[in-house]
Design an enzyme around this catalytic site. Structure first.
Site, PDB file in Angstrom:
ATOM      1  N   HIS A 149     -77.228 -23.780 -19.065  1.00  0.00           N
ATOM      2  CA  HIS A 149     -78.469 -24.739 -19.513  1.00  0.00           C
ATOM      3  C   HIS A 149     -79.014 -23.694 -20.325  1.00  0.00           C
ATOM      4  O   HIS A 149     -78.582 -23.576 -21.868  1.00  0.00           O
ATOM      5  CB  HIS A 149     -79.404 -24.711 -17.937  1.00  0.00           C
ATOM      6  CG  HIS A 149     -80.597 -25.758 -18.063  1.00  0.00           C
ATOM      7  ND1 HIS A 149     -80.553 -26.461 -19.517  1.00  0.00           N
ATOM      8  CD2 HIS A 149     -81.279 -25.284 -17.537  1.00  0.00           C
ATOM      9  CE1 HIS A 149     -81.673 -26.856 -18.646  1.00  0.00           C
ATOM     10  NE2 HIS A 149     -82.380 -26.431 -17.804  1.00  0.00           N
ATOM     11  N   HIS A 184     -72.661 -32.499 -22.659  1.00  0.00           N
ATOM     12  CA  HIS A 184     -74.517 -32.610 -22.147  1.00  0.00           C
ATOM     13  C   HIS A 184     -73.902 -33.608 -21.042  1.00  0.00           C
ATOM     14  O   HIS A 184     -72.945 -35.142 -20.606  1.00  0.00           O
ATOM     15  CB  HIS A 184     -74.695 -33.140 -23.573  1.00  0.00           C
ATOM     16  CG  HIS A 184     -76.290 -32.739 -22.614  1.00  0.00           C
ATOM     17  ND1 HIS A 184     -77.285 -34.072 -21.566  1.00  0.00           N
ATOM     18  CD2 HIS A 184     -77.620 -32.646 -22.884  1.00  0.00           C
ATOM     19  CE1 HIS A 184     -78.354 -33.506 -20.927  1.00  0.00           C
ATOM     20  NE2 HIS A 184     -78.019 -32.467 -22.069  1.00  0.00           N
ATOM     21  N   ASP A 220     -78.281 -26.684 -27.837  1.00  0.00           N
ATOM     22  CA  ASP A 220     -78.942 -24.967 -27.759  1.00  0.00           C
ATOM     23  C   ASP A 220     -77.822 -24.398 -29.361  1.00  0.00           C
ATOM     24  O   ASP A 220     -77.685 -23.501 -29.400  1.00  0.00           O
ATOM     25  CB  ASP A 220     -77.654 -24.703 -26.975  1.00  0.00           C
ATOM     26  CG  ASP A 220     -78.972 -24.704 -26.180  1.00  0.00           C
ATOM     27  OD1 ASP A 220     -80.105 -24.875 -26.304  1.00  0.00           O
ATOM     28  OD2 ASP A 220     -78.598 -24.828 -24.729  1.00  0.00           O
TER      29      ASP A 220
HETATM   30  N1  COA Z   1     -66.245 -27.185 -24.347  1.00  0.00           N
HETATM   31  C1  COA Z   1     -64.873 -27.478 -24.098  1.00  0.00           C
HETATM   32  N2  COA Z   1     -64.629 -28.423 -22.974  1.00  0.00           N
HETATM   33  C2  COA Z   1     -66.113 -29.325 -22.488  1.00  0.00           C
HETATM   34  C3  COA Z   1     -67.611 -28.602 -22.717  1.00  0.00           C
HETATM   35  C4  COA Z   1     -68.016 -27.932 -23.519  1.00  0.00           C
HETATM   36  N3  COA Z   1     -68.497 -26.684 -23.944  1.00  0.00           N
HETATM   37  N4  COA Z   1     -68.527 -28.872 -22.059  1.00  0.00           N
HETATM   38  C5  COA Z   1     -67.555 -30.246 -21.265  1.00  0.00           C
HETATM   39  N5  COA Z   1     -66.162 -30.103 -21.640  1.00  0.00           N
HETATM   40  C6  COA Z   1     -65.501 -30.970 -21.008  1.00  0.00           C
HETATM   41  C7  COA Z   1     -64.870 -30.030 -19.786  1.00  0.00           C
HETATM   42  O1  COA Z   1     -63.624 -29.415 -19.623  1.00  0.00           O
HETATM   43  C8  COA Z   1     -64.219 -31.071 -19.227  1.00  0.00           C
HETATM   44  O2  COA Z   1     -63.351 -31.288 -19.036  1.00  0.00           O
HETATM   45  P1  COA Z   1     -61.894 -31.980 -18.148  1.00  0.00           P
HETATM   46  O3  COA Z   1     -62.715 -32.988 -17.473  1.00  0.00           O
HETATM   47  O4  COA Z   1     -60.665 -32.533 -18.630  1.00  0.00           O
HETATM   48  O5  COA Z   1     -61.945 -31.284 -17.061  1.00  0.00           O
HETATM   49  C9  COA Z   1     -65.697 -32.866 -19.282  1.00  0.00           C
HETATM   50  O6  COA Z   1     -65.285 -32.560 -20.853  1.00  0.00           O
HETATM   51  C10 COA Z   1     -66.688 -32.642 -18.839  1.00  0.00           C
HETATM   52  O7  COA Z   1     -67.178 -31.543 -18.161  1.00  0.00           O
HETATM   53  P2  COA Z   1     -68.179 -30.846 -17.431  1.00  0.00           P
HETATM   54  O8  COA Z   1     -68.124 -29.608 -17.388  1.00  0.00           O
HETATM   55  O9  COA Z   1     -67.820 -31.321 -15.700  1.00  0.00           O
HETATM   56  O10 COA Z   1     -69.512 -31.548 -17.651  1.00  0.00           O
HETATM   57  P3  COA Z   1     -70.783 -31.458 -16.862  1.00  0.00           P
HETATM   58  O11 COA Z   1     -71.605 -32.909 -16.938  1.00  0.00           O
HETATM   59  O12 COA Z   1     -70.246 -30.849 -15.338  1.00  0.00           O
HETATM   60  O13 COA Z   1     -71.738 -30.524 -17.761  1.00  0.00           O
HETATM   61  C11 COA Z   1     -72.432 -28.848 -19.646  1.00  0.00           C
HETATM   62  C12 COA Z   1     -72.331 -30.660 -18.791  1.00  0.00           C
HETATM   63  C13 COA Z   1     -73.331 -28.905 -20.823  1.00  0.00           C
HETATM   64  C14 COA Z   1     -72.757 -27.741 -18.390  1.00  0.00           C
HETATM   65  C15 COA Z   1     -70.611 -28.549 -20.452  1.00  0.00           C
HETATM   66  O14 COA Z   1     -70.939 -29.795 -21.153  1.00  0.00           O
HETATM   67  C16 COA Z   1     -71.136 -26.636 -20.732  1.00  0.00           C
HETATM   68  O15 COA Z   1     -70.929 -26.239 -19.996  1.00  0.00           O
HETATM   69  N6  COA Z   1     -71.449 -26.664 -21.925  1.00  0.00           N
HETATM   70  C17 COA Z   1     -71.348 -25.735 -22.457  1.00  0.00           C
HETATM   71  C18 COA Z   1     -72.654 -25.002 -21.741  1.00  0.00           C
HETATM   72  C19 COA Z   1     -73.561 -25.864 -22.559  1.00  0.00           C
HETATM   73  O16 COA Z   1     -73.871 -25.887 -24.081  1.00  0.00           O
HETATM   74  N7  COA Z   1     -75.100 -26.247 -22.000  1.00  0.00           N
HETATM   75  C20 COA Z   1     -76.454 -26.161 -22.316  1.00  0.00           C
HETATM   76  C21 COA Z   1     -76.282 -27.459 -22.338  1.00  0.00           C
HETATM   77  S1  COA Z   1     -77.586 -28.454 -23.386  1.00  0.00           S
END
Ligand code: COA
Length: 417
Positions: free
Chosen positions: A259, A298, A354
């Protein structure tokens, strides 16, 4: 910093134009005018798809990559508003008149001075060993203590809201300075919230440009739908706990790297990569080890995050002008390209707020560990707005878990185990 204020506005309006050109091609339904409970929805792990509450405060249009606060487009607010005005909008529902804005700002300023309980607690703690977000939690206890000293148990939720908005800013400055062993600085009642934030961090009156950049960053981060920290603060509120506990919950949730803590994590990644030429190999290795790219992806946006559209040109303009930040900016740009080619169009993973915010803060000379507190200084407005709104029709949040453990276990006395 070489730009003037009007060029910042131009960059934001250019970003708006580009967004609108792309958004115009996406067909997405407008938000409903009310929630018809019960809502049928498909819920996935992490409460994906679940509807927790209706709200009039803000709308994240994930399909189009748009964000509005109370019906106002985020690009317009960034181009023309201030953090105080935006906070008033979020909390009170409409743009203020000049007199309303003045009164609102005064009420917040009246609560921003450094508080004795906070100072005493901070001084007793190993400041450099604790993450600044933990120290902000301490500041929420200090703010509560000050309120209790004056009002006992009679917490006025609106007054408490103003106090936490004020204190999040002052405490962030205190923490930034205490971490460097510098004396803390009282905020200046003549300055805006954004200017005061920079003043209490640096001890120097900021330039108009730095103030404007910080104001834009504060406006951008103020609210964002049912995000994890907002939901956490609402869950606390829904038990009829008080605003200070709700804010502590929000802070704890915001701190994590999935987050708000992502802004800090992005900088560590960029430093680890080192230079634009090393991005491709680093990215390949990250993909192989299933490492997430911080600042990308996201839960709601399946299009380019409009906040990143605003921050990117600002981070580039100002970051490239600072020799030690320029390589990080170039590395970020290459990482974005490589990530978009590999995942963007296919998996709909784009830079989020971010990805570029930390580069802008770094260009302004701010320490990496202070990035997430800056997020909190802003998001506190959204937290209080949504907690106050939820309280009007409060119902405790109490979802179900699905038990998947054993049943019919026979209790064995301890001496037999
Ligand atoms: N880098 C690489 N792959 C990513 C990714 C990232 N930043 N964000 C999502 N993915 C991929 C996942 O590996 C997953 O792939 P798969 O279906 O092949 O397993 C798919 O996209 C879905 O990701 P998931 O983690 O289930 O999405 P979520 O909705 O649960 O998570 C976040 C959303 C924001 C937590 C996630 O995108 C993330 O961890 N981002 C990095 C942290 C970040 O920037 N957070 C700030 C958000 S404002």
């Amino acid at each position: 910093m070489s730009l003037d204020q009007s060029s910042i506005t131009e960059l934001i309006l250019d970003a708006k134009k580009k967004a609108n050109e792309e958004i115009g091609q996406v067909d997405a339904p407008p938000p409903p005018s009310e929630v018809a409970w019960p809502v049928n929805c498909e819920v996935k792990p992490g409460l994906e798809g679940a509807v927790a509450a209706g709200s009039n405060i803000g709308f994240v249009d994930g399909a189009r990559g748009a964000l509005v606060y109370r019906g106002y487009d985020i690009f317009d607010l960034c181009a023309h508003s201030t953090f105080e005005e935006t906070s008033y909008l979020l909390i009170h529902g409409s743009l203020p008149t000049a007199a309303e804005l003045e009164e609102f700002s005064q009420r917040i300023r009246a609560k921003m001075n450094i508080l004795e309980p906070t100072t005493k607690m901070m001084e007793s703690l190993p400041i450099k060993a604790l993450h600044p977000m933990k120290l902000l939690e301490v500041a929420m206890i200090g703010a509560h203590a000050e309120d209790a000293k004056n009002n006992g148990d009679e917490i006025d939720q609106m007054e408490a809201s103003y106090r936490v908005i004020a204190q999040m800013m002052t405490a962030t400055g205190m923490i930034a300075r205490m971490r460097k062993g510098l004396p803390v600085v009282e905020p200046d009642p003549e300055l805006s919230h954004a200017a005061n934030l920079l003043y209490v961090m640096t001890g120097e009156k900021p330039s108009e440009i730095a103030t404007r950049l910080m104001d834009v960053a504060l406006i951008l981060h103020a609210d964002h739908g049912m995000n994890a920290s907002t939901f956490t603060s609402m869950v606390v509120t829904s038990t009829l706990s008080d605003m200070y506990f709700a804010m502590s919950g929000g802070l704890g949730s915001l701190k994590g790297p999935l987050h708000g803590g992502a802004n800090e994590a992005v900088l560590y990644d960029l430093e680890e990569i080192g230079s634009p030429e090393k991005v491709d190999d680093w990215f390949k290795a990250a993909q192989q080890s299933k490492r997430k790219i911080m600042g990308m992806g996201h839960r709601v946006y399946k299009a380019y995050d409009p906040r990143a559209r605003v921050l990117k040109p600002l981070a580039q303009k100002f970051g490239l002008a600072v020799p030690e930040v320029a390589p990080l900016v170039n590395t970020a740009e290459r990482l974005e390209q490589v990530a978009l080619d590999a995942m963007g169009r296919e998996k709909k993973i784009f830079p989020n707020v971010d990805f570029y915010s930390g580069l802008l803060y770094r260009a302004m000379g701010i320490e990496t560990l202070m990035f997430t507190p800056l997020f909190a200084v802003s998001r506190v407005s959204g937290w209080v707005a949504r907690c106050l709104e939820y309280r009007e029709n409060n119902r405790i949040f109490r979802p179900r878990g699905i038990y998947t453990g054993k049943v019919d276990q026979k209790y064995e006395p301890i001496e037999n185990r």
